[in-house]
Design an enzyme around this catalytic site. Structure first.
Site, mmCIF file in Angstrom:
data_model
loop_
_atom_site.group_PDB
_atom_site.id
_atom_site.type_symbol
_atom_site.label_atom_id
_atom_site.label_comp_id
_atom_site.label_asym_id
_atom_site.label_seq_id
_atom_site.Cartn_x
_atom_site.Cartn_y
_atom_site.Cartn_z
ATOM 1 N N ASP A 453 98.314 22.144 23.382
ATOM 2 C CA ASP A 453 96.907 22.227 22.909
ATOM 3 C C ASP A 453 96.395 22.019 24.182
ATOM 4 O O ASP A 453 96.730 21.508 25.165
ATOM 5 C CB ASP A 453 96.729 21.183 22.044
ATOM 6 C CG ASP A 453 97.179 21.390 20.557
ATOM 7 O OD1 ASP A 453 97.453 22.616 20.370
ATOM 8 O OD2 ASP A 453 96.977 20.631 19.684
ATOM 9 N N ASP A 773 98.364 18.357 17.109
ATOM 10 C CA ASP A 773 97.723 17.045 16.640
ATOM 11 C C ASP A 773 97.181 17.369 15.040
ATOM 12 O O ASP A 773 97.207 16.186 14.132
ATOM 13 C CB ASP A 773 96.668 16.454 17.492
ATOM 14 C CG ASP A 773 95.554 17.521 17.666
ATOM 15 O OD1 ASP A 773 95.742 18.617 16.965
ATOM 16 O OD2 ASP A 773 94.580 17.276 18.538
ATOM 17 N N ASP A 777 98.684 22.121 12.244
ATOM 18 C CA ASP A 777 99.932 22.425 13.249
ATOM 19 C C ASP A 777 101.355 22.154 12.764
ATOM 20 O O ASP A 777 102.374 22.581 13.491
ATOM 21 C CB ASP A 777 99.563 21.498 14.585
ATOM 22 C CG ASP A 777 98.304 21.917 15.600
ATOM 23 O OD1 ASP A 777 98.190 23.181 15.410
ATOM 24 O OD2 ASP A 777 97.745 21.097 15.940
#
Length: 1194
Positions: A453, A773, A777
């Site tokens: 990310d 997070d 996901d």
């Protein structure tokens, strides 16, 4: 605080108020929580007079919460129970001893020792000895003969030592992990309102009557009833097996259950049941925390596996093994087990087979030689009175055979894996890696790709608004409030303060002169900071419009990529504030405010101009652009559920650019990854220009490189065919060059990860690590080989789906995880190199010695001692080597690289040659060299000889110095480099040496040793030190020239996998070997899975308690069992805008629902995405009875 007055309660409550003065009893609340939707509402209204009245009975205030008075809290705990489920008792030391005794090699040794003991007490008369063809014993031998029992007793004693060491190892591991788990529990907190303040409270401290704040991504810690909610949707699949999200509202269904996930929205609930009285707790008590669970696992294992239990190692661990299998099996079809375990299992099985054959041949040769020598050559008759003596000989041969087997089977291997992993896990805690699944630690060493990310991982996640576009003006700094029209300023302040989660706020800095603390969603905090910078107060606005007054909230989710809040206007009608990604909101705007704050039309060409002139320049500086807009509804109330019509015709107020600076340490960490042969890809929801700018700052893309940066839409267009299905060939053309995937949905992330893992491009299968997070996901985290969840910003759902939690959300911690993973791999290889040298030498010595001299030069007890130092101590010494930076200077080993490389094979064989030469010289010429009596062909029960003691001593000392050689496996010359950094190693080598001196000097008969002179000791030591010099000679020989050397311990090839694994959900190398005629009782294999009790004993505990306390069977433990496998064959429908209507109530086809363990299942058949019941690990969805599904799922 509202104290219920007597008359405020309905009459019937007076009966129950004896329950500690509360207006309802535990049982009333339990019954209430078992009801669903309308039944629940009826019960609340009829029996309790509404939710507010229920709060009054529980003596709590729906707004202010409990007072926090300790006496009151204590009383609540006594009446309603505490919020934890009593843990399953850890295994006692005796149970662990019993488990270690189950080992078959040890059982055979025990039986042999007992037979030897019994027979040693049988004394035939002396004259018959002649008839039996045995030498007549001289008087001084009588004492020795009397001591014949010692060998049997010593073997038993050694077995006891081995068992105690094994049990102690397991016990200390369990203790370590419980300690770790307690630490984790203390860190798990939940937002609760006490005395009007929102505080973070450890989950175990929550009591009935608490007012808890719930939001997107939470895992509910207790049962409760909704007091106020915004667009709340809950995933209750953990309890019901239904994958559809359940809408919760005061009117339709206010019942919230522990262990379920909040998938959308936010709200407040009053806690009505905790611990064993909550729905999850009741199920646990039904099952009986321990015995029931074991039974359940076994039953489930039988039904689930298709392969019956007989292929399990014969060990009391079956239940646990199956749980392990199940946990793994849910990791999607055809997914291999941990790389290292696969290789080790194959290797251990091969070594075991070889050892078994060698020991059988040894016994056969000894017996045949004895029989032929006595009855054929010497033609002696078989006398009945001699039978016990012959049997004694046969038992002795049998013991020698078993000894060969004991030495051949590397039982220390699993122990080394366990110690190495447990040590790494403990140390990784200090490097901010909280490992939840042990094998993730080792898999990380093989990682070839990391999909990371952006926000918070590569950047600091400290967002600030640095630019703004308001009323036709692009401000490159924050404008002063005077520059803006009051009307516009008012809209900005309200649009941000009201339309953001009320849990997001800015608190004063902890230290003087520090930065203000951002609590909650960081993007919202940046916007609230912008309000503060405009010298306005967002608190005042929120006090004026408290959460209860919000008319409707469309919370942010991955499909909307925006958030909207509707309020009623004082003058009548409604106003909706919206905020979200600029290109998404601008597409829905048809008006814009000009300099004077007047509304102007906003056409497509204006939008394109704005994108070109404002948004792209901001994005190319790495800023994230957020648009703030509003819409008024003046003519009557629209249908709020028709979201597509509500979220159009907006009026744009402003566009702001938010900066999230790159973490200073990240560029160096990414450079290290590149050197280590790991490709880093950025997957982000930001727009392409922002993403590219940040990727360049981090060093993921460097100017002039031929790499791809794609947006989600473009990515999908390139990889899907006309039907919208992902095609692997198309994906294979894209992913090798892809470095940045922007504006990506969770499905894109999952598609990319799955595509890279399934790809056959390149000689190695890629090993992919993913960071995430958000709740969305989960599917990608689960699919990846290693999933990293963010400890600070991560939601409970993401943590539940992950393998490792980054406690500091920092990318550099991932690089440390790679280093530790590679270190585990190297530690195992070091141990293997050492162990196999010992094995080769000991087996050959015992085998040839037995065949030539009818007696093994190394006795059973000595072998067991060698085994103990080789296995337990060496694994301790070599498995705890700390990692060095040099580990990051080589490329990943990959899945198919053999465990034993050519260099290691050269070392193993080279040292074996040296040791064998020395030992055979000592066996056949030692007595002449040292001028002592020969120990060869000694009769039964003869005293230990100096000759054989020297052989034993030399053998052990050679191993000791070879242990130092084994510290390096890549052909390095300096084997002492960094030796003092590893104190355990130094302690083990020194301790072993001292023990050896004691054994030789004082071991006497049990160890078949006799005292040695000083010069003999020096010779033994000299030969031992020769190992170090010989090591230097071996490292001089170039490995390339030794083409004939084979590598060993390969991974499984693709062909073998497909051939053997048809119909299997998951490839387990152990099982494949078992099917090829596995030696069921062979020790190493048992231990590979079962001795890693670290995983087992804490599987549940670590697993859940990482999420929330408390203790092993914490409420959340419930989450970790039912698991669904994704049906990968289902076509994935691209996320198209047209589907939006059906999406409001039902999830989108082709995205996955996160179940408890973060597993994914296609949504229930909304678009004919059939979930194949045979693929589900539990019967939940297919079973009629909810209770049945619950029982199976725990």
């Amino acid at each position: 605080m509202t104290n219920p007055t007597e008359h405020a309660l309905p009459a019937n409550s007076m009966v129950e108020s004896h329950e500690g003065d509360f207006g309802c009893s535990v049982m009333d609340l339990r019954k209430l929580m078992e009801l669903r939707s309308s039944d629940g509402i009826n019960q609340i209204n009829v029996h309790y007079g509404g939710v507010m009245n229920l709060c009054r009975r529980l003596k709590t205030d729906p707004v202010e919460g409990l007072s926090g008075n300790p006496a009151d809290l204590e009383k609540r705990k006594q009446v309603f129970g505490q919020n934890f489920i009593p843990p399953k008792k850890p295994k006692t030391f005796l149970e662990l001893v019993w488990e270690a005794l189950q080992d078959v090699t040890l059982i055979i040794l025990e039986i042999a020792a007992i037979i030897s003991l019994v027979l040693s007490f049988y004394r035939p008369p002396g004259e018959e000895n002649k008839q039996c063809g045995l030498p007549v014993s001289s008087p001084e031998d009588e004492g020795e003969a009397e001591a014949g029992w010692i060998e049997g007793a010593a073997i038993l004693f050694s077995v006891i030592i081995v068992v105690l060491v094994t049990a102690f190892n397991d016990w200390s591991k369990e203790k370590q992990f419980r300690g770790l788990q307690n630490r984790i529990e203390k860190e798990q907190k939940f937002s609760v309102i006490r005395n009007g303040h929102i505080i973070q409270l450890p989950v175990a401290e929550i009591v009935v009557g608490d007012i808890a704040q719930i939001k997107y991504g939470d895992l509910l810690p207790a049962d409760g009833i909704l007091i106020q909610g915004n667009d709340l949707k809950i995933d209750e699949s953990s309890l019901t097996g239904e994958s559809d999200h359940v809408k919760k509202s005061l009117e339709r269904d206010p019942m919230l259950l522990s262990g379920t996930h909040v998938m959308e929205g936010s709200g407040r609930m009053v806690v009505t049941a905790v611990g064993i009285n909550s729905q999850t707790g009741i199920i646990f008590t039904l099952l009986g925390a321990s015995e029931g669970e074991e039974e359940e696992k076994k039953k489930k294992a039988k039904t689930q596996d298709g392969v019956a239990l007989e292929i399990q190692p014969l060990n009391s661990q079956e239940g646990i093994d199956n749980e392990e299998k199940e946990k793994k099996a849910a990791k999607l079809p055809k997914k291999e087990k941990s790389v290292l375990q696969g290789k080790l299992t194959r290797l251990a099985v091969q070594i075991g087979k070889a050892g078994l054959i060698m020991s059988a041949i040894t016994v056969l040769i000894l017996i045949l030689y004895f029989v032929i020598d006595n009855f054929v050559i010497r033609r002696r008759p078989w006398l009945s009175e001699c039978t016990p003596i012959y049997i004694q000989y046969f038992v002795k041969f049998f013991i020698i055979g078993i000894t060969v087997l004991v030495v051949a089977v590397p039982e220390g291997l699993p122990l080394a894996v366990t110690i190495s992993l447990a040590y790494s896990v403990k140390k990784m805690m200090k490097d901010n890696n909280l490992v939840r699944h042990l094998d993730a630690c080792e898999t990380m060493g093989n990682a070839t790709a990391i999909c990371s990310d952006k926000t918070g991982t590569l950047t600091m996640n400290r967002m600030t608004v640095v630019q703004a576009y308001i009323g036709d003006t692009h401000y490159h700094q924050i404008p002063s409030p005077d520059a803006l029209m009051p009307k516009v300023l008012d809209l900005i302040v309200n649009g941000i303060s009201i339309n953001s989660a009320y849990t997001s706020k800015i608190l004063p800095p902890e230290k003087e002169g520090g930065l203000p603390r951002q609590v909650g969603n960081k993007t919202e905090c940046a916007l609230l900071g912008f309000v503060t910078d405009l010298k306005q107060d967002y608190h005042a606005v929120r006090n004026e419009v408290p959460e209860e007054k919000l008319y409707k909230v469309y919370t942010f989710n991955s499909v909307r990529k925006s958030m909207s809040t509707v309020i009623e206007k004082p003058s009548g009608g409604y106003r909706m504030y919206s905020k979200g990604a600029s290109e998404i909101i601008l597409r829905k705007c048809n008006r814009i405010l000009d300099k004077k704050g007047e509304v102007m039309p906003f056409k497509n060409k204006d939008r394109d101009e704005m994108v070109r002139a404002v948004i792209e320049p901001m994005a190319s500086e790495g800023l994230r652009t957020i648009c703030i807009a509003y819409r008024d509804f003046n003519d009557g109330e629209p249908t709020w559920d028709n979201e597509n019509e509500i979220l159009t015709e907006l009026t744009c107020i402003a566009v702001v650019g938010i900066e999230d600076p790159v973490r200073p340490e990240v560029p160096e960490a990414i450079a290290k990854c590149k050197r280590a042969g790991i490709t880093v890809r950025m997957v982000t929801g930001d727009n392409i220009n922002t993403a590219r700018a940040i990727a360049t700052k981090c060093g993921i893309v460097t100017p002039g490189d031929d790499f791809l940066c794609l947006e989600g839409k473009e990515f999908n267009r390139l990889i899907r065919n006309e039907k919208g299905e992902v095609e692997q060939e198309k994906l294979d053309k894209i992913w090798p060059k892809l470095r940045v995937l922007a504006r990506s949905s969770p499905t894109d992330k999952h598609t990319l990860v799955k595509g890279i893992i399934d790809s056959t491009v390149g000689e190695q299968r890629q090993v992919v690590a993913v960071t995430g997070d958000g709740t969305n996901d989960g599917p990608a985290l689960k699919k990846a080989d290693v999933g990293f969840a963010m400890g600070i910003a991560g939601t409970d759902v993401a943590k539940e789906a992950s393998d490792i939690i980054l406690t500091d959300d920092n990318f550099t911690s991932i690089v440390k995880a790679v280093m530790w993973g590679r270190n585990v791999y190297d530690s195992i290889s070091k141990f293997l190199q050492f162990q196999l040298t010992v094995n080769v030498v000991a087996v050959i010595v015992a085998f040839t010695g037995a065949c030539i001299t009818q007696d093994s030069p190394l006795k059973a007890v000595q072998m067991l001692w060698v085994n103990l130092i080789m296995d337990t101590f060496a694994s301790l010494a070599l498995a705890t080597e700390p990692p060095t930076e040099s580990l990051l200077k080589r490329r990943p080993y990959g899945r198919n690289k053999p465990l034993i490389s050519r260099t290691m094979m050269k070392n193993i064989l080279g040292h074996a040659v040296y040791q064998l030469t020395v030992i055979f010289f000592l066996v056949f010429a030692g007595e002449k060299f040292f001028d002592i009596d020969s120990g060869r062909k000694a009769p039964l029960h003869s005293p230990p000889s100096q000759h054989y003691t020297i052989i034993f001593n030399t053998f052990v000392l050679m191993q000791l110095f070879n242990e130092i050689n084994s510290r390096k496996i890549h052909g390095e010359r300096n084997v002492f480099a960094g030796i003092f950094r590893n104190l355990i190693f130094c302690a083990v080598v020194l301790g072993t040496f001292i023990s050896q001196i004691l054994i030789v000097e004082f071991g006497g008969k049990p160890f078949s040793c006799t005292k040695l002179t000083l010069s003999q000791w020096f010779w033994c030591l000299f030969i031992g030190i020769g190992e170090l010099l010989w090591g230097q000679i071996i490292s001089t020989i170039p490995t390339q020239s030794l083409k004939f050397l084979k590598e060993a311990g390969h991974g499984t090839t693709k062909e073998e996998i497909t051939k053997d694994a048809e119909g299997l959900d998951e490839i387990d190398h152990a099982e494949m070997e078992l099917r090829r005629g596995q030696i069921l009782w062979f020790r190493g294999l048992n231990r590979i899975q079962t001795q890693i009790k670290v995983v087992k004993a804490f599987h549940s505990s670590l697993h859940e308690s990482i999420q929330k306390p408390k203790n092993q069977n914490s409420i959340h433990n419930f989450m970790t069992h039912p698991e669904f496998a994704i049906d990968e064959e289902v076509p994935r429908t691209p996320l198209l805008d047209e589907h939006k209507e059906e999406n409001l109530d039902s999830p989108k086809a082709g995205t996955g629902v996160l179940l408890l363990d973060g597993e994914v299942t296609p949504y229930a058949n909304k678009n004919n995405n059939a979930v194949d019941c045979s693929q589900l690990q539990i019967v939940a969805s297919c079973s009629e009875s909810p209770l049945h599904s619950l029982e199976t799922s725990v």
